[in-house]
Motif scaffolding. Structure first.
Motif, PDB file in Angstrom:
ATOM      1  N   THR A 423      58.861  67.176  19.876  1.00 51.75           N
ATOM      2  CA  THR A 423      58.994  68.580  19.509  1.00 51.75           C
ATOM      3  C   THR A 423      60.096  68.643  18.468  1.00 51.75           C
ATOM      4  N   ALA A 424      59.753  69.070  17.261  1.00 53.58           N
ATOM      5  CA  ALA A 424      60.711  69.134  16.150  1.00 53.58           C
ATOM      6  C   ALA A 424      60.953  70.602  15.830  1.00 53.58           C
ATOM      7  N   ILE A 425      61.884  71.195  16.541  1.00 58.23           N
ATOM      8  CA  ILE A 425      62.198  72.611  16.368  1.00 58.23           C
ATOM      9  C   ILE A 425      63.423  72.722  15.471  1.00 58.23           C
ATOM     10  N   GLY A 426      63.196  73.017  14.214  1.00 59.93           N
ATOM     11  CA  GLY A 426      64.288  73.032  13.257  1.00 59.93           C
ATOM     12  C   GLY A 426      64.904  71.650  13.127  1.00 59.93           C
ATOM     13  N   MET A 427      66.198  71.564  13.333  1.00 53.06           N
ATOM     14  CA  MET A 427      66.901  70.290  13.244  1.00 53.06           C
ATOM     15  C   MET A 427      66.870  69.492  14.546  1.00 53.06           C
ATOM     16  N   ASP A 428      66.372  70.096  15.604  1.00 57.29           N
ATOM     17  CA  ASP A 428      66.425  69.482  16.928  1.00 57.29           C
ATOM     18  C   ASP A 428      65.112  68.779  17.236  1.00 57.29           C
ATOM     19  N   TRP A 429      65.142  67.465  17.271  1.00 58.85           N
ATOM     20  CA  TRP A 429      63.969  66.655  17.615  1.00 58.85           C
ATOM     21  C   TRP A 429      64.136  66.102  19.028  1.00 58.85           C
ATOM     22  N   LYS A 430      63.123  66.308  19.867  1.00 57.84           N
ATOM     23  CA  LYS A 430      63.150  65.790  21.228  1.00 57.84           C
ATOM     24  C   LYS A 430      61.902  64.941  21.465  1.00 57.84           C
ATOM     25  N   LEU A 431      62.121  63.747  22.002  1.00 60.74           N
ATOM     26  CA  LEU A 431      61.035  62.809  22.255  1.00 60.74           C
ATOM     27  C   LEU A 431      60.453  63.022  23.653  1.00 60.74           C
ATOM     28  N   HIS A 432      59.139  62.882  23.771  1.00 61.62           N
ATOM     29  CA  HIS A 432      58.435  62.976  25.053  1.00 61.62           C
ATOM     30  C   HIS A 432      57.453  61.809  25.159  1.00 61.62           C
ATOM     31  N   ILE A 433      57.291  61.300  26.353  1.00 60.24           N
ATOM     32  CA  ILE A 433      56.352  60.213  26.609  1.00 60.24           C
ATOM     33  C   ILE A 433      55.386  60.677  27.694  1.00 60.24           C
ATOM     34  N   ALA A 434      54.105  60.569  27.412  1.00 59.11           N
ATOM     35  CA  ALA A 434      53.066  61.010  28.333  1.00 59.11           C
ATOM     36  C   ALA A 434      52.374  59.798  28.937  1.00 59.11           C
ATOM     37  N   PHE A 435      52.137  59.843  30.236  1.00 61.09           N
ATOM     38  CA  PHE A 435      51.470  58.739  30.910  1.00 61.09           C
ATOM     39  C   PHE A 435      50.640  59.269  32.072  1.00 61.09           C
ATOM     40  N   ARG A 436      49.717  58.450  32.522  1.00 62.68           N
ATOM     41  CA  ARG A 436      48.846  58.835  33.617  1.00 62.68           C
ATOM     42  C   ARG A 436      49.609  58.771  34.938  1.00 62.68           C
ATOM     43  N   ASP A 437      49.579  59.870  35.677  1.00 61.92           N
ATOM     44  CA  ASP A 437      50.221  59.950  36.985  1.00 61.92           C
ATOM     45  C   ASP A 437      49.236  59.436  38.025  1.00 61.92           C
ATOM     46  N   THR A 438      49.461  58.244  38.527  1.00 65.39           N
ATOM     47  CA  THR A 438      48.523  57.617  39.445  1.00 65.39           C
ATOM     48  C   THR A 438      48.543  58.234  40.837  1.00 65.39           C
ATOM     49  N   THR A 439      49.501  59.108  41.125  1.00 62.77           N
ATOM     50  CA  THR A 439      49.549  59.737  42.447  1.00 62.77           C
ATOM     51  C   THR A 439      48.505  60.838  42.591  1.00 62.77           C
ATOM     52  N   ASN A 440      48.113  61.475  41.468  1.00 65.53           N
ATOM     53  CA  ASN A 440      47.124  62.559  41.551  1.00 65.53           C
ATOM     54  C   ASN A 440      46.149  62.551  40.378  1.00 65.53           C
ATOM     55  N   ASP A 441      46.110  61.437  39.619  1.00 62.72           N
ATOM     56  CA  ASP A 441      45.201  61.289  38.485  1.00 62.72           C
ATOM     57  C   ASP A 441      45.467  62.303  37.379  1.00 62.72           C
ATOM     58  N   GLY A 442      46.640  62.916  37.388  1.00 66.62           N
ATOM     59  CA  GLY A 442      46.995  63.853  36.334  1.00 66.62           C
ATOM     60  C   GLY A 442      47.755  63.170  35.221  1.00 66.62           C
ATOM     61  N   VAL A 443      48.420  63.980  34.412  1.00 62.29           N
ATOM     62  CA  VAL A 443      49.225  63.485  33.295  1.00 62.29           C
ATOM     63  C   VAL A 443      50.640  64.008  33.463  1.00 62.29           C
ATOM     64  N   MET A 444      51.602  63.120  33.279  1.00 62.44           N
ATOM     65  CA  MET A 444      53.014  63.477  33.373  1.00 62.44           C
ATOM     66  C   MET A 444      53.644  63.372  31.991  1.00 62.44           C
ATOM     67  N   ILE A 445      54.393  64.393  31.616  1.00 60.87           N
ATOM     68  CA  ILE A 445      55.126  64.404  30.351  1.00 60.87           C
ATOM     69  C   ILE A 445      56.603  64.187  30.669  1.00 60.87           C
ATOM     70  N   LEU A 446      57.141  63.057  30.244  1.00 61.99           N
ATOM     71  CA  LEU A 446      58.541  62.717  30.491  1.00 61.99           C
ATOM     72  C   LEU A 446      59.369  63.120  29.271  1.00 61.99           C
ATOM     73  N   GLY A 447      60.329  64.003  29.491  1.00 58.52           N
ATOM     74  CA  GLY A 447      61.176  64.448  28.401  1.00 58.52           C
ATOM     75  C   GLY A 447      61.836  65.782  28.746  1.00 58.52           C
ATOM     76  N   PRO A 448      62.657  66.315  27.861  1.00 62.30           N
ATOM     77  CA  PRO A 448      62.939  65.799  26.508  1.00 62.30           C
ATOM     78  C   PRO A 448      63.986  64.685  26.518  1.00 62.30           C
ATOM     79  N   LEU A 449      63.779  63.706  25.645  1.00 57.54           N
ATOM     80  CA  LEU A 449      64.722  62.614  25.451  1.00 57.54           C
ATOM     81  C   LEU A 449      65.422  62.801  24.118  1.00 57.54           C
ATOM     82  N   ASP A 450      66.729  62.616  24.115  1.00 54.27           N
ATOM     83  CA  ASP A 450      67.519  62.815  22.893  1.00 54.27           C
ATOM     84  C   ASP A 450      67.293  61.637  21.947  1.00 54.27           C
ATOM     85  N   SER A 451      66.498  61.871  20.923  1.00 59.06           N
ATOM     86  CA  SER A 451      66.180  60.813  19.967  1.00 59.06           C
ATOM     87  C   SER A 451      66.756  61.078  18.588  1.00 59.06           C
TER      88      SER A 451
END
Length: 488
Positions: A423-451
């Motif tokens: 997410t690049a909101i103005g000068m602030d960029w935040k990194l996110h990593i998406a992966f398959r959540d094997t506990t419920n077959d959904g998708v988990m978005i991990l973040g925001p990470l300061d990149s």
């Protein structure tokens, strides 16, 4: 931003209208014709004194709209302000109606969802109640959709090892992100800029020409971002800055031209079955702005792309519908906004894009393992546009669940291949990593990470090095794993 989330507002209006039709009216909660506030609320909270009744204050009569024509529009807008269910958000651009293409009949099906009524606020109330936001409402619905889309901020015991290894390979702490040869240059050029010593990398051999080119890129980007911020520019200039910066990252010789930037802000998700569902209908939403694609022109990728598309010219390798990106591999994305953009809105758009990307990988796994068997139906293959899904039978639609379950069984036996996005909101960029959540077959978005970001010298160097590390990961990990999926 009156047009930005209109499709969500219309959806919520349909839901609420259907709820009102099913709910008998109560006299005790009837609406007052004077101010539009339930009578029960009037009985509980006595009305505040008008300005003319305040002790010690002269009487005051508001200016007449007939005497002041310029006030007519404002008065009308103010009189209707209590009836707004949705909080406005910063203006973006107007999209060409593509968001409805991925939902087809979602509106009618989703009208059965029971949502809590939105709350109004009154300035005279002891405690102001913020009206329900459509973005917050959507995030809450996505959490319990099928399959769910969830957000988290840290690694836990359920995080796949592939994601943990990916994060550990990123320079998120800013150690050694600036070439040591630029220390004196930065000190002379920007004497008031504080940079800790650990940010400089003195162990890597200096390449004066490469370092100076990098410094020019950094200074030009910082200057452009500063100008956009001072001038209160809208989203388009920020999008151009993000695009240019990523192109500079991808142009580094050691990356061998493996990645390129594609504008996907007007491209739709190519199938509703790649989106989270509620009551068997896709949830309407918007997508990311930029896609980071495995280039079809790199020497290492040309033969693979040619072989795949020659074997099946209509094969779609990504979740996007635009022909320029539907046949490309997309490991990452960027959702760009001006400084006033809502982070929840940006992360939701990024999350939906990543969700569809991971669902596409599952689909390709099934496709590679069903080669030579009976040709899947249109709904099973998920390769048709949602607008073209009218010919699918009920059996075809029901079979999607079976195909999805099969994909999950295969994916559990393989490495959990994540995707990433900013997410690049103005000068602030935040990194996110998406992966398959094997506990419920959904998708988990991990973040925001300061990149990193565009606000300081150290921040932009950290962003540049983080993007470089992600490109190397996409080249060495993602591309190879993707090939193993489609060539199985």
């Amino acid at each position: 931003m009156p047009d930005d989330w209109d499709f969500v507002d219309s959806w919520l209006d349909d839901v609420l209208n259907s709820q009102r039709l099913r709910t008998p009216s109560l006299k005790s909660a009837s609406i007052s014709p004077q101010d539009g506030i339930p009578r029960t609320a009037q009985q509980i909270a006595p009305p505040s004194p008008t300005p003319s009744n305040w002790p010690g204050r002269p009487s005051y009569s508001p200016p007449s709209a007939s005497k002041h024509p310029s006030l007519k529009g404002r008065c009308c807008a103010h009189s209707n302000s209590y009836n707004c269910d949705i909080m406005p958000s910063p203006h973006k651009r107007v999209r060409a109606g593509d968001d409805w293409l991925s939902t087809t009949t979602a509106t009618s099906a989703l009208s059965d969802i029971q949502l809590p009524p939105t709350a109004h606020s009154r300035s005279s109330s002891p405690t102001n109640i913020k009206a329900t936001s459509s973005v917050r409402e959507l995030r809450a619905i996505y959490r319990y959709a099928s399959p769910p889309l969830k957000f988290t901020t840290s690694v836990d015991e359920n995080t796949p090892q592939s994601v943990v290894d990916m994060i550990r390979g990123l320079p998120l702490h800013g150690v050694g992100v600036i070439p040591g040869s630029l220390k004196e240059t930065i000190k002379a050029t920007m004497p008031f800029e504080y940079i800790p010593d650990y940010a400089f990398n003195a162990s890597t051999p200096n390449d004066h020409f490469t370092d100076q080119n990098l410094w020019r890129t950094v200074t030009n980007t910082l200057q452009r971002a500063k100008s956009c911020f001072i001038d209160n520019d809208p989203e388009a200039p920020w999008l151009a800055i993000a695009n240019k910066l990523l192109e500079e990252v991808f142009a580094q010789p050691e990356l061998e031209g493996m990645l390129c930037v594609k504008d996907v802000q007007y491209s739709d998700i190519n199938s509703a079955t790649l989106l989270p569902h509620v009551h068997n209908a896709a949830i309407p939403t918007k997508k990311a702005d930029l896609a980071l694609a495995i280039s079809p022109h790199a020497p290492a990728t040309v033969p693979v792309y040619d072989a795949l598309l020659t074997s099946d010219p209509i094969m779609q390798l990504s979740q996007m519908s635009d022909p320029s990106v539907s046949r490309l591999v997309l490991p990452g994305c960027v959702e760009v906004g001006e400084p006033g953009k809502n982070y929840l809105e940006a992360s939701l758009q990024l999350g939906v894009w990543c969700f569809a990307g991971l669902a596409k990988l599952d689909e390709l796994r099934v496709r590679s393992r069903t080669a030579g068997r009976k040709t899947p139906t249109a709904a099973m293959s998920r390769q048709i546009s949602a607008a073209d899904g009218e010919g699918c039978t009920v059996e075809d639609q029901n079979s999607v669940v079976g195909v999805y379950t099969t994909a999950m069984d295969y994916s559990r036996a393989e490495q959990n291949l994540p995707v990433f996005g900013w997410t690049a909101i103005g000068m602030d960029w935040k990194l996110h990593i998406a992966f398959r959540d094997t506990t419920n077959d959904g998708v988990m978005i991990l973040g925001p990470l300061d990149s990193g970001g565009l606000g300081s010298v150290m921040a932009i160097f950290k962003l540049f090095k983080t993007a470089t590390a992600l490109v190397k990961w996409a080249k060495e990990k993602y591309w190879l794993e993707f090939r193993s999926i489609v060539e199985a």
